[in-house]
Motif scaffolding. Sequence first.
Motif, short mmCIF file in Angstrom:
data_model
loop_
_atom_site.label_atom_id
_atom_site.label_comp_id
_atom_site.label_asym_id
_atom_site.label_seq_id
_atom_site.Cartn_x
_atom_site.Cartn_y
_atom_site.Cartn_z
N VAL B 68 0.86 -1.20 0.00
CA VAL B 68 0.00 0.00 0.00
C VAL B 68 0.89 1.24 0.00
O VAL B 68 1.84 1.32 0.79
N PRO B 69 0.62 2.22 -0.88
CA PRO B 69 1.44 3.45 -0.88
C PRO B 69 1.39 4.11 0.50
O PRO B 69 0.32 4.22 1.10
N PRO B 70 2.56 4.56 1.01
CA PRO B 70 2.60 5.16 2.35
C PRO B 70 1.63 6.33 2.52
O PRO B 70 1.14 6.57 3.62
N VAL B 71 1.34 7.04 1.43
CA VAL B 71 0.45 8.20 1.55
C VAL B 71 -0.95 7.78 2.01
O VAL B 71 -1.71 8.60 2.56
N ALA B 72 -1.29 6.50 1.82
CA ALA B 72 -2.61 6.01 2.24
C ALA B 72 -2.80 6.12 3.75
O ALA B 72 -3.94 6.15 4.23
N GLY B 73 -1.69 6.22 4.49
CA GLY B 73 -1.80 6.37 5.94
C GLY B 73 -2.53 7.64 6.34
O GLY B 73 -3.17 7.70 7.40
N TYR B 74 -2.46 8.66 5.48
CA TYR B 74 -3.13 9.92 5.80
C TYR B 74 -4.65 9.81 5.70
O TYR B 74 -5.36 10.75 6.07
N ALA B 75 -5.16 8.68 5.20
CA ALA B 75 -6.62 8.50 5.11
C ALA B 75 -7.28 8.57 6.48
O ALA B 75 -8.46 8.89 6.60
N VAL B 76 -6.48 8.29 7.52
CA VAL B 76 -7.03 8.33 8.87
C VAL B 76 -7.46 9.76 9.25
O VAL B 76 -8.23 9.95 10.19
N LEU B 77 -6.98 10.74 8.49
CA LEU B 77 -7.32 12.13 8.81
C LEU B 77 -8.66 12.56 8.22
O LEU B 77 -9.16 13.64 8.55
N LEU B 78 -9.25 11.73 7.35
CA LEU B 78 -10.46 12.17 6.65
C LEU B 78 -11.62 12.48 7.61
O LEU B 78 -12.18 13.57 7.57
N LEU B 79 -11.95 11.51 8.45
CA LEU B 79 -13.10 11.70 9.36
C LEU B 79 -12.84 12.84 10.35
O LEU B 79 -13.65 13.77 10.45
N PRO B 80 -11.70 12.83 11.07
CA PRO B 80 -11.45 13.98 11.95
C PRO B 80 -11.26 15.27 11.19
O PRO B 80 -11.59 16.35 11.70
N GLY B 81 -10.75 15.19 9.95
CA GLY B 81 -10.57 16.40 9.15
C GLY B 81 -11.90 17.09 8.92
O GLY B 81 -12.01 18.32 9.02
N ILE B 82 -12.93 16.31 8.61
CA ILE B 82 -14.27 16.87 8.43
C ILE B 82 -14.73 17.55 9.72
O ILE B 82 -15.25 18.67 9.71
N ALA B 83 -14.49 16.87 10.84
CA ALA B 83 -14.92 17.43 12.13
C ALA B 83 -14.18 18.72 12.44
O ALA B 83 -14.75 19.66 13.01
N LEU B 84 -12.90 18.79 12.06
CA LEU B 84 -12.11 19.99 12.38
C LEU B 84 -12.53 21.17 11.50
O LEU B 84 -12.54 22.32 11.97
N GLY B 108 -19.65 13.14 7.08
CA GLY B 108 -18.91 12.58 8.22
C GLY B 108 -19.71 11.53 8.96
O GLY B 108 -19.19 10.47 9.32
N THR B 109 -20.99 11.82 9.18
CA THR B 109 -21.84 10.86 9.90
C THR B 109 -22.02 9.58 9.09
O THR B 109 -21.90 8.47 9.63
N ALA B 110 -22.25 9.72 7.79
CA ALA B 110 -22.42 8.53 6.95
C ALA B 110 -21.15 7.69 6.94
O ALA B 110 -21.20 6.46 7.12
N ALA B 111 -20.00 8.35 6.77
CA ALA B 111 -18.73 7.61 6.73
C ALA B 111 -18.46 6.93 8.07
O ALA B 111 -18.09 5.74 8.11
N GLY B 112 -18.64 7.64 9.15
CA GLY B 112 -18.37 7.08 10.48
C GLY B 112 -19.28 5.91 10.80
O GLY B 112 -18.81 4.85 11.23
N LEU B 113 -20.58 6.10 10.58
CA LEU B 113 -21.51 5.03 10.93
C LEU B 113 -21.34 3.81 10.01
O LEU B 113 -21.46 2.67 10.46
N LEU B 114 -21.04 4.05 8.72
CA LEU B 114 -20.81 2.92 7.82
C LEU B 114 -19.60 2.10 8.26
O LEU B 114 -19.63 0.87 8.24
N LEU B 115 -18.54 2.80 8.69
CA LEU B 115 -17.36 2.09 9.17
C LEU B 115 -17.68 1.24 10.40
O LEU B 115 -17.28 0.09 10.50
N VAL B 116 -18.40 1.85 11.34
CA VAL B 116 -18.74 1.13 12.57
C VAL B 116 -19.61 -0.09 12.25
O VAL B 116 -19.36 -1.20 12.74
#
Lengths: 249, 162
Positions: B68-84, B108-116
């Motif tokens: 996996v390309p290392p830049v994919a690690g920044y995907a973790v910022l998507l959900l909190p990024g929306i909140a910020l 954000g809500t759709a992404a978060g709840l779908l993940l959970v």
Amino acid sequence: MSQDDVDYAVPAAVPRSRRRERADDAPADGLWGGRPRTWLKVGCWGLAVALLLVLLLPLVTVDETGSDSPEAAVAQLVQGIADTDVVAIIGAVDPVETRDPDRADAAYDRLSTRLFRRGEVAPPDVTAVLVAAERQISGSPDLTAVATVAALELELDGLELRTRPDPGGASSRAQVLIVDGELDVVLDPARLPDAVEGMEKAAYSVPLDEGWRRDGAVLVQPFLVTVERDGRWYVSLEASADALLPELG
Amino acid sequence: MSAPVAAATAAPVSSTRRRRELVGVGLWALAAAAWVAAMLVPWFRAGVTASTTPLEVAELLRAGVLGVPPVAGYAVLLLPGIALVLLGIAPLRGGGAMAARVVLWLVGTAAGLLLVVFLSSISAQTFGVGAALVVAGCVLGGAALGLATVRVPASPDGPDAT
């Protein structure tokens, strides 16, 4: 004096809820602003940036994978398995192998033929939980395995390791023998996606120092091969499988 | 008109509106904190994600594993990024800010709840702190939406035209 004879103005009764509506209906110019609002905006963006840094800094300054010594690398791998900690497991395996999933899968498949003993039958209660998991998860075998992990409770006891030099004399390789240790396994059917009626927890123990058997006959001293990459030690699944093949004949 | 007279004739500031806006901003701050904190703790109490936090997975991806390309690690910022971003625009007024707020909160809500829901489908009955924080962030954001101010001061030269 009767009530009709009052000589002062009686204010009209305004319900409390209506009074609140009137307050909200104040002219738009009545919206508060000025310096306090400016500070509020600055504060919001400041807090947002601070929270962002909490996540961003660990990503920019990535921790090193691997371990300081061959024994520490194997201990991290075994403890990672006991904790079902995927990050610890992958972090302990040779990065050359983890960069290529196909290569890592092939190495694990070869190694697993030496890990799982043939001819041994799991206890009936263990088999029952595993069968229940397979029935509930109608997906790929990988998904079933992931679901089954949810039912697992693992505990590692008394792990003892000893390092011996690589037989080929390579200084960047070492074999780590598992001298002692036991993995207690509990399968809890209550943790499966659907509840299972009348099924109890199943438990068994895996002695890690017993040695891997091939066809249930040959015993070998269990060991894993570690390799050094940029001063850090990792477990090589490929090298471990290669080294175990001649041992098993 | 002299300054004292202008001050005396200015429309009174609605203290109720100010209080509602401040409570709304506070709720957005709590929602953002919840979504950020959810990246720092495991989401479930059992299963493959029970010992792993999203941030740890992201750090591992940044180190470069599994092809996996290392830049994919920044995907973790998507959900909190929306909140910020939602926290940053929390004090803003007007229809545009409100529309952006609703869209971002829905995404954000759709992404978060779908993940959970997706992760819980293979690790059922094991909800942990992380999953609870995601849901709490969604609820807090929803409550904060109702406290935002859409209208703006009548004069574009007013003290706050946002």
